[in-house]
Design a protein around this motif. Structure first.
Motif, PDB file in Angstrom:
ATOM      1  N   ASP A 280      40.447  39.308  38.292  1.00  0.00           N
ATOM      2  CA  ASP A 280      39.032  39.356  38.654  1.00  0.00           C
ATOM      3  C   ASP A 280      38.427  40.533  37.891  1.00  0.00           C
ATOM      4  N   LEU A 281      37.721  40.235  36.800  1.00  0.00           N
ATOM      5  CA  LEU A 281      37.259  41.261  35.888  1.00  0.00           C
ATOM      6  C   LEU A 281      35.745  41.428  35.957  1.00  0.00           C
ATOM      7  N   LYS A 282      35.306  42.658  36.022  1.00  0.00           N
ATOM      8  CA  LYS A 282      33.905  43.005  35.873  1.00  0.00           C
ATOM      9  C   LYS A 282      33.725  43.378  34.406  1.00  0.00           C
ATOM     10  N   VAL A 283      33.145  42.484  33.612  1.00  0.00           N
ATOM     11  CA  VAL A 283      33.093  42.691  32.173  1.00  0.00           C
ATOM     12  C   VAL A 283      31.820  43.437  31.781  1.00  0.00           C
ATOM     13  N   ASN A 284      31.885  44.073  30.628  1.00  0.00           N
ATOM     14  CA  ASN A 284      30.771  44.877  30.150  1.00  0.00           C
ATOM     15  C   ASN A 284      29.711  43.987  29.511  1.00  0.00           C
TER      16      ASN A 284
ATOM     17  N   ASN B   7      33.605  44.435  24.982  1.00  0.00           N
ATOM     18  CA  ASN B   7      34.847  44.448  25.757  1.00  0.00           C
ATOM     19  C   ASN B   7      36.028  44.361  24.805  1.00  0.00           C
ATOM     20  N   VAL B   8      36.930  45.337  24.913  1.00  0.00           N
ATOM     21  CA  VAL B   8      38.140  45.353  24.100  1.00  0.00           C
ATOM     22  C   VAL B   8      39.315  44.992  24.996  1.00  0.00           C
TER      23      VAL B   8
ATOM     24  N   GLN C 236      26.786  39.893  23.609  1.00  0.00           N
ATOM     25  CA  GLN C 236      28.016  40.401  24.217  1.00  0.00           C
ATOM     26  C   GLN C 236      29.183  40.072  23.298  1.00  0.00           C
ATOM     27  N   VAL C 237      30.122  41.007  23.158  1.00  0.00           N
ATOM     28  CA  VAL C 237      31.257  40.818  22.264  1.00  0.00           C
ATOM     29  C   VAL C 237      32.556  41.048  23.025  1.00  0.00           C
ATOM     30  N   PHE C 238      33.541  40.180  22.754  1.00  0.00           N
ATOM     31  CA  PHE C 238      34.905  40.343  23.267  1.00  0.00           C
ATOM     32  C   PHE C 238      35.836  40.454  22.070  1.00  0.00           C
TER      33      PHE C 238
ATOM     34  N   GLN D 222      28.074  50.639  24.890  1.00  0.00           N
ATOM     35  CA  GLN D 222      28.578  50.322  26.224  1.00  0.00           C
ATOM     36  C   GLN D 222      29.892  49.560  26.049  1.00  0.00           C
ATOM     37  N   LEU D 223      30.951  50.033  26.695  1.00  0.00           N
ATOM     38  CA  LEU D 223      32.273  49.499  26.393  1.00  0.00           C
ATOM     39  C   LEU D 223      33.173  49.489  27.613  1.00  0.00           C
ATOM     40  N   SER D 224      33.933  48.396  27.750  1.00  0.00           N
ATOM     41  CA  SER D 224      35.016  48.331  28.736  1.00  0.00           C
ATOM     42  C   SER D 224      36.303  47.971  27.996  1.00  0.00           C
ATOM     43  N   VAL D 225      37.414  48.533  28.477  1.00  0.00           N
ATOM     44  CA  VAL D 225      38.715  48.295  27.862  1.00  0.00           C
ATOM     45  C   VAL D 225      39.672  47.727  28.901  1.00  0.00           C
ATOM     46  N   PHE D 226      40.351  46.641  28.534  1.00  0.00           N
ATOM     47  CA  PHE D 226      41.295  45.983  29.431  1.00  0.00           C
ATOM     48  C   PHE D 226      42.661  45.912  28.752  1.00  0.00           C
ATOM     49  N   HIS D 227      43.701  46.208  29.514  1.00  0.00           N
ATOM     50  CA  HIS D 227      45.060  46.105  29.000  1.00  0.00           C
ATOM     51  C   HIS D 227      45.738  44.898  29.629  1.00  0.00           C
ATOM     52  N   VAL D 228      46.388  44.092  28.802  1.00  0.00           N
ATOM     53  CA  VAL D 228      47.077  42.893  29.281  1.00  0.00           C
ATOM     54  C   VAL D 228      48.565  43.047  29.004  1.00  0.00           C
ATOM     55  N   GLU D 229      49.367  42.852  30.034  1.00  0.00           N
ATOM     56  CA  GLU D 229      50.818  42.936  29.899  1.00  0.00           C
ATOM     57  C   GLU D 229      51.461  41.901  30.813  1.00  0.00           C
ATOM     58  N   HIS D 230      52.192  40.963  30.208  1.00  0.00           N
ATOM     59  CA  HIS D 230      52.865  39.895  30.961  1.00  0.00           C
ATOM     60  C   HIS D 230      51.897  39.165  31.898  1.00  0.00           C
ATOM     61  N   GLY D 231      50.678  38.932  31.422  1.00  0.00           N
ATOM     62  CA  GLY D 231      49.701  38.189  32.208  1.00  0.00           C
ATOM     63  C   GLY D 231      48.965  39.004  33.248  1.00  0.00           C
TER      64      GLY D 231
END
Length: 363
Positions: A18-22, A26-27, A327-329, A347-356
């Motif tokens: 459940d992500l609150k995106v920028n 968004n990176v 908006q850019v992803f 304006q930037l948000s960063v998300f890390h993904v690991e094993h889903g």
């Protein structure tokens, strides 16, 4: 419209997120196979009703589950209006789409709400690949700027399918064959007219872009049959061959964008780096025409961009896309490689993904 919230359940290797995106950038970073591209796929489903990687539902549903559910709140950046959208893909029951708490009639309703364009690794094979990939880029633009196009394209596809079915059954003439042929011509002529209209504008935009990049390319549009024949005359001239091969060999379904230079075909002459630069310019021109036609900007996703370009090209592309997108992803293996190229005040948000598993990081 842009995304404000993205909820993902049982999608590929992502069990729940459940992500609150920028609203601007968004990176999304992680190792290969971690699930970062799956985030872009989820957005693609909410925008098009399908993934940009697979037309099948089975690979999209997490192993051991019977369905995947995606939800987002879309926001109009001008008025602030919020519209909830959701899509469920069930392995047995099919697809269900909800827009603003009501069932949607077609995926085109999603596409008009959320114009979404993906530039991924496959995009860089457009020059070397089949005509359908180049045709897809043009059709994305025409769909989003010309309301008549979608209905005409669907009408042509339906008529073409019926004509080919008759050819395979050996029904090569008669009232039914003529009716579907006439439908092909009626819808096909409109599809081609709209494509050519917007191709001319795209071509003018690209000539300037390519020249600025030091590329000399001649771009032309092939309608899908031999000039100067009309579509109806092409069907007549190639009727015998269609009967022998049991398929319609000429028409808008064979349209193409032809890229040539003084030395020959771009696909055969240009280096890999030149091809990448030419294709990125093509996408930038498409986005530019979209903005001019709609007075609005699309949402753009860049999948593993650093893997495809050198540092100078990345910086140039990011600067232009941030200017032309609402908006850019951006997905990447190395987040620092992208972060150091972004403007300090973005304006930037960063998300890390690991094993889903997806976690938002402080920056």
């Amino acid at each position: 419209m842009i995304l404000d919230r993205l909820v993902v359940q049982n999608f590929r290797n992502i069990e729940s997120a459940d992500l609150k995106v920028n609203p601007q950038a968004n990176v999304i970073y992680g190792a290969n196979g971690s699930g970062k591209t799956s985030v872009l796929e989820a957005i693609s489903l909410l925008a098009h009703g399908k993934s940009f990687r697979s037309h099948l539902s089975t690979p999209l549903v997490k192993h051991g589950q019977s369905s995947t559910v995606l939800f987002s709140t879309l926001i109009d950046p001008v008025t602030g209006t919020a519209i909830p959208v959701g899509i469920e893909k069930h392995l047995r029951k099919g697809t269900n789409i909800r827009i603003n708490k009501s069932n949607a009639k077609s995926t085109s309703e999603l596409a008009r709400l959320l114009p979404f364009l993906v530039v991924d690794g496959a995009a860089f094979t457009v020059i070397d690949g089949a005509s359908k990939y180049r045709r897809k880029i043009l059709d994305w633009l025409v769909f989003h700027v010309e309301p008549r196009f979608h209905r005409a394209w669907l009408g042509y596809q339906t008529a073409l399918k019926q004509r080919n079915a008759l050819l395979r059954r050996g029904i090569l003439s008669g009232h039914e064959f003529d009716i579907w042929g006439q439908q092909c011509v009626e819808y096909g002529d409109l599809v081609t007219h709209l494509r050519m209209q917007w191709f001319s504008r795209l071509q003018a935009e690209l000539e300037g872009l390519w020249a600025d990049l030091g590329l000399s390319i001649n771009l032309s549009f092939h309608k899908g049959w031999k000039e100067p024949l009309s579509l109806n005359d092409a069907f007549i001239e190639y009727h015998e061959g269609d009967c022998q091969r049991q398929t319609t060999r000429n028409g808008p379904h064979r349209a193409d964008l032809l890229l040539n230079c003084d030395e020959g075909k771009v696909a055969e002459v240009f280096s890999r780096g030149q091809k990448k630069t030419a294709i990125l310019a093509l996408y930038l021109a498409v986005v530019s025409q979209f903005i001019k036609a709609n007075n609005s900007k699309p949402v753009i996703a860049l999948d593993d961009l650093p893997a495809e370009l050198d540092k100078n090209h990345i910086q140039s592309v990011l600067a232009v896309l941030l200017e032309r997108a609402h908006q850019v992803f951006i997905t990447t293996i190395n987040k620092e490689q992208v972060l150091e190229l972004l403007p300090a005040d973005i304006q930037l948000s960063v998300f890390h993904v690991e094993h889903g598993r997806i976690t938002q990081e402080s920056i």
